[in-house]
Design a protein around this motif. Structure first.
Motif, short mmCIF file in Angstrom:
data_model
loop_
_atom_site.label_atom_id
_atom_site.label_comp_id
_atom_site.label_asym_id
_atom_site.label_seq_id
_atom_site.Cartn_x
_atom_site.Cartn_y
_atom_site.Cartn_z
N CYS A 7 0.91 -1.39 -0.11
CA CYS A 7 -0.22 0.09 -0.01
C CYS A 7 0.91 1.13 -0.17
CB CYS A 7 -0.87 -0.09 1.25
SG CYS A 7 -2.21 1.52 1.31
N ARG A 8 0.80 1.94 -1.03
CA ARG A 8 1.89 2.98 -1.33
C ARG A 8 1.09 4.41 -0.31
NH1 ARG A 8 4.97 5.74 -5.94
NH2 ARG A 8 5.55 3.59 -6.49
N ILE A 9 1.84 4.97 0.44
CA ILE A 9 1.47 5.99 1.65
C ILE A 9 1.66 7.33 1.12
CG2 ILE A 9 1.87 4.36 3.21
CD1 ILE A 9 4.42 6.07 4.22
N ASN A 10 2.22 7.68 -0.06
CA ASN A 10 2.71 9.02 -0.50
C ASN A 10 1.37 10.09 -0.49
OD1 ASN A 10 4.75 7.41 -1.44
ND2 ASN A 10 5.32 9.00 -2.80
N CYS A 11 0.24 9.65 -0.93
CA CYS A 11 -0.88 10.66 -0.73
C CYS A 11 -1.28 10.80 0.69
CB CYS A 11 -2.08 10.04 -1.73
SG CYS A 11 -2.93 8.60 -1.03
N LEU A 12 -0.93 9.75 1.42
CA LEU A 12 -1.34 9.96 2.82
C LEU A 12 -0.58 10.93 3.60
CD1 LEU A 12 -1.83 6.21 3.86
CD2 LEU A 12 -3.63 8.07 3.44
N ALA A 13 0.69 11.19 3.17
CA ALA A 13 1.73 12.15 3.62
C ALA A 13 1.48 13.51 3.11
CB ALA A 13 3.14 11.59 3.43
N LEU A 14 0.62 13.60 2.00
CA LEU A 14 0.51 14.72 1.50
C LEU A 14 -1.19 15.38 1.63
CD1 LEU A 14 2.49 14.24 -1.79
CD2 LEU A 14 3.21 15.49 0.34
N GLY A 15 -1.73 14.41 2.56
CA GLY A 15 -3.14 14.67 2.32
C GLY A 15 -3.95 15.71 3.31
N TRP A 16 -3.27 16.90 3.51
CA TRP A 16 -3.67 17.92 4.36
C TRP A 16 -5.05 18.70 3.77
CZ3 TRP A 16 1.36 18.23 2.28
CH2 TRP A 16 1.59 18.90 1.13
N HIS A 17 -5.25 18.42 2.52
CA HIS A 17 -6.53 19.05 1.99
C HIS A 17 -7.05 18.33 0.89
CE1 HIS A 17 -8.70 22.19 -0.59
NE2 HIS A 17 -8.65 22.87 0.63
N PRO A 18 -8.29 18.27 0.76
CA PRO A 18 -9.09 17.40 -0.30
C PRO A 18 -8.51 17.79 -1.70
CG PRO A 18 -10.86 18.40 1.04
CD PRO A 18 -9.53 18.96 1.39
N SER A 19 -7.75 18.72 -1.98
CA SER A 19 -7.13 18.92 -3.43
C SER A 19 -5.95 18.57 -3.48
CB SER A 19 -7.26 20.32 -3.81
OG SER A 19 -6.48 21.34 -2.85
N SER A 20 -5.32 17.98 -2.37
CA SER A 20 -3.84 17.74 -2.60
C SER A 20 -3.62 16.42 -2.86
CB SER A 20 -3.09 18.12 -0.95
OG SER A 20 -3.75 17.12 -0.05
N ARG A 21 -2.51 16.02 -3.83
CA ARG A 21 -2.32 14.89 -4.51
C ARG A 21 -1.02 14.59 -4.65
NH1 ARG A 21 -6.47 12.89 -7.31
NH2 ARG A 21 -8.53 14.09 -7.18
N ASP A 22 -0.69 13.07 -4.29
CA ASP A 22 0.89 12.91 -4.73
C ASP A 22 1.22 13.04 -6.03
OD1 ASP A 22 -0.06 10.48 -5.85
OD2 ASP A 22 0.50 9.50 -4.10
N HIS A 23 2.56 12.54 -6.35
CA HIS A 23 3.07 12.72 -7.76
C HIS A 23 2.33 11.54 -8.87
CE1 HIS A 23 5.55 9.30 -6.73
NE2 HIS A 23 5.68 8.93 -7.83
N ASN A 24 1.58 10.76 -8.27
CA ASN A 24 0.84 9.64 -9.18
C ASN A 24 -0.72 10.02 -9.12
OD1 ASN A 24 2.74 7.17 -7.54
ND2 ASN A 24 2.82 7.74 -9.61
N ASP A 25 -1.10 11.38 -8.62
CA ASP A 25 -2.38 11.71 -8.79
C ASP A 25 -3.34 11.17 -7.75
OD1 ASP A 25 -4.00 13.95 -9.65
OD2 ASP A 25 -4.89 12.51 -11.14
N ASN A 26 -2.88 10.59 -6.60
CA ASN A 26 -3.68 9.91 -5.55
C ASN A 26 -3.94 10.92 -4.71
OD1 ASN A 26 -3.62 7.22 -6.77
ND2 ASN A 26 -1.52 7.05 -6.13
N SER A 27 -5.21 10.74 -4.12
CA SER A 27 -5.75 11.55 -3.11
C SER A 27 -6.24 10.79 -1.82
CB SER A 27 -7.22 12.38 -3.44
OG SER A 27 -7.88 12.85 -2.44
N ALA A 28 -5.56 11.48 -0.75
CA ALA A 28 -5.96 10.73 0.55
C ALA A 28 -7.46 10.55 1.00
CB ALA A 28 -5.09 11.01 1.86
N TRP A 29 -7.91 11.83 0.54
CA TRP A 29 -9.53 12.23 0.57
C TRP A 29 -10.25 11.25 0.00
CZ3 TRP A 29 -11.45 16.13 4.02
CH2 TRP A 29 -10.30 16.78 4.67
N GLN A 30 -9.87 10.86 -1.23
CA GLN A 30 -10.62 9.68 -2.05
C GLN A 30 -10.55 8.52 -1.45
OE1 GLN A 30 -9.41 10.32 -6.06
NE2 GLN A 30 -10.62 12.07 -6.40
#
Length: 426
Positions: A166-189
């Motif tokens: 389970c890649r965690i990048n988007c979780l470490a960048l998930g401060w806002h619904p619009s924030s995404r990692d370099h693979n375009d994943n969203s923690a909020w989604q």
């Protein structure tokens, strides 16, 4: 060549592999419309023409590895085999194609490329072909990073011979619904898919717990930290106050962003230790200024109960990584990709790793590829190089035949089975 050296070569060439690192993504790995240009472009050979991830000073709207192919001509094939033909990534793939496709055995030229392309397309029209290639590579089990969907249960696409991380990048960048990692994943989604409502910072903390707690239900055997592509990997001690300041801000300050990521990574590492889940971590070439292995020493030291699988021999800083693995006994090494990038560097680093690492459980291998053909070539390269190093160790009298055979089996499969708990009966 002595009988012992012949035996170790045959053992390494035919032993099963538990592959700890792939990017077998269903929509790519199982694609039916695949030709020669796709295999070149959607492999590390493609990195010789266009780097698929942007540096901080760059922007890129789309991944060049996924660009539409359209009508293919020799002019599009030629740069790989004529301009970059000496590159190790290219050599590896060409060797694999030559072994898998008879028309490619004599090389890819202006006179042969169309026949090779036709043969590749014919084979990929059969949905069984990618799995057949993996069978020919003597792979018993694959652990894949499906980074386009961190919550995907890959067993549904590939069967029980696969697990995932389970890649965690988007979780470490998930401060806002619009924030995404370099693979375009969203923690909020991800949270929405898990039925987890995010209102308060505490909700986000419980999301992290839920993701780790439910890994097994999705066939996931580890967390994967590839944040070296999104930020530096110096994960400092958690500053919860500053991390909370980033919460629900569309544009947090740089310090707030860093603190948020540090807090999340630290919490996930703590949860991994509590649940006995390993953490894979990308080191070495990425956003290179911030991906030196010494950057993770503080994180590793703060979490002695957490097992870290550090990747790629941290090229070009392999000796520094070996020093870390000697001091911190919660570090294991994924040798993946380093033998594709530079076979000569890998030979020297493996010689040193055998001598330095505290025990024989510490090393594992994988392919790190999208397509079955490159995985076939990557594992073939790993076998050849590991066999060469072990033969040299035998020839020098460093150890004997039984030692070499035991270490070969450990690197190729047994360590991964024990470390990740996969392919128990393989």
């Amino acid at each position: 060549m002595t009988p012992a050296m012949t035996d170790i070569r045959e053992l390494v060439e035919h032993a099963h592999v538990v592959d700890v690192h792939e990017h077998h993504i269903p929509e790519i790995f199982l694609a039916r419309d695949v030709g020669l240009l796709q295999l070149l472009r959607q492999s590390y050979a493609g990195w010789t023409v266009a780097r698929p991830y942007p540096l901080p000073s760059e922007s890129r709207a789309a991944d060049p590895m996924l660009a539409d192919v359209g009508a293919v001509t020799w002019a599009e094939i030629a740069p790989y085999v004529e301009r970059s033909g000496s590159n190790a990534f290219v050599r590896n793939l060409l060797r694999a194609l030559g072994e898998l496709y008879e028309p490619a055995a004599a090389g890819i030229t202006p006179d042969t490329w169309e026949e090779i392309d036709e043969e590749i397309r014919l084979r990929h029209a059969d949905p069984r072909w990618p799995r057949e290639v993996i069978r020919r590579a003597h792979v018993a089990h694959v652990v894949t990073d499906n980074y386009t969907d961190p919550l995907l249960d890959v067993r549904q696409a590939f069967g029980d011979s696969y697990s995932s991380v389970c890649r965690i990048n988007c979780l470490a960048l998930g401060w806002h619904p619009s924030s995404r990692d370099h693979n375009d994943n969203s923690a909020w989604q991800l949270a929405e898919r898990l039925g987890h409502r995010l209102e308060r910072f505490e909700d986000y903390e419980s999301l992290l717990e839920q993701i780790v707690r439910t890994l097994g239900a999705r066939g996931q055997v580890a967390l994967k930290n590839a944040l070296a592509y999104d930020r530096d990997i110096r994960f400092g001690p958690p500053d919860e106050r500053l991390a909370r300041d980033a919460w629900r801000k569309a544009e947090p300050t740089p310090d707030e962003r860093t603190a948020f990521g540090d807090f999340v990574v630290d919490r996930l590492c703590a949860l991994a230790g509590e649940h006995d889940v390993p953490v894979q971590m990308h080191l070495g070439t990425a956003l290179t200024r911030g991906s030196h292995p010494m950057g993770v020493a503080d994180l590793v030291e703060r979490h002695p109960r957490t097992r870290f699988l550090l990747m790629h021999l941290a090229y070009p800083w392999s000796r520094d990584l070996l020093g870390l693995a000697f001091v911190y006994r919660n570090i294991w090494l994924d040798l993946t990709w380093s033998f594709l990038l530079s076979p000569s560097h890998f030979r020297a680093a493996l010689h040193e790793a055998i001598e330095v690492l505290p025990d024989e459980t510490r090393m594992m291998v994988g392919g790190d590829n999208w397509h079955a053909e490159e995985t076939y070539g990557a594992l073939g390269a790993a076998r050849r190089l590991i066999g060469e190093v072990l033969r040299e160790k035998l020839a020098s009298g460093y150890f004997g035949r039984e030692d070499a055979e035991r270490l070969a089996r450990r690197i190729l499969a047994e360590n991964a089975r024990e470390f990740l708990g996969v392919d128990r009966d393989g």
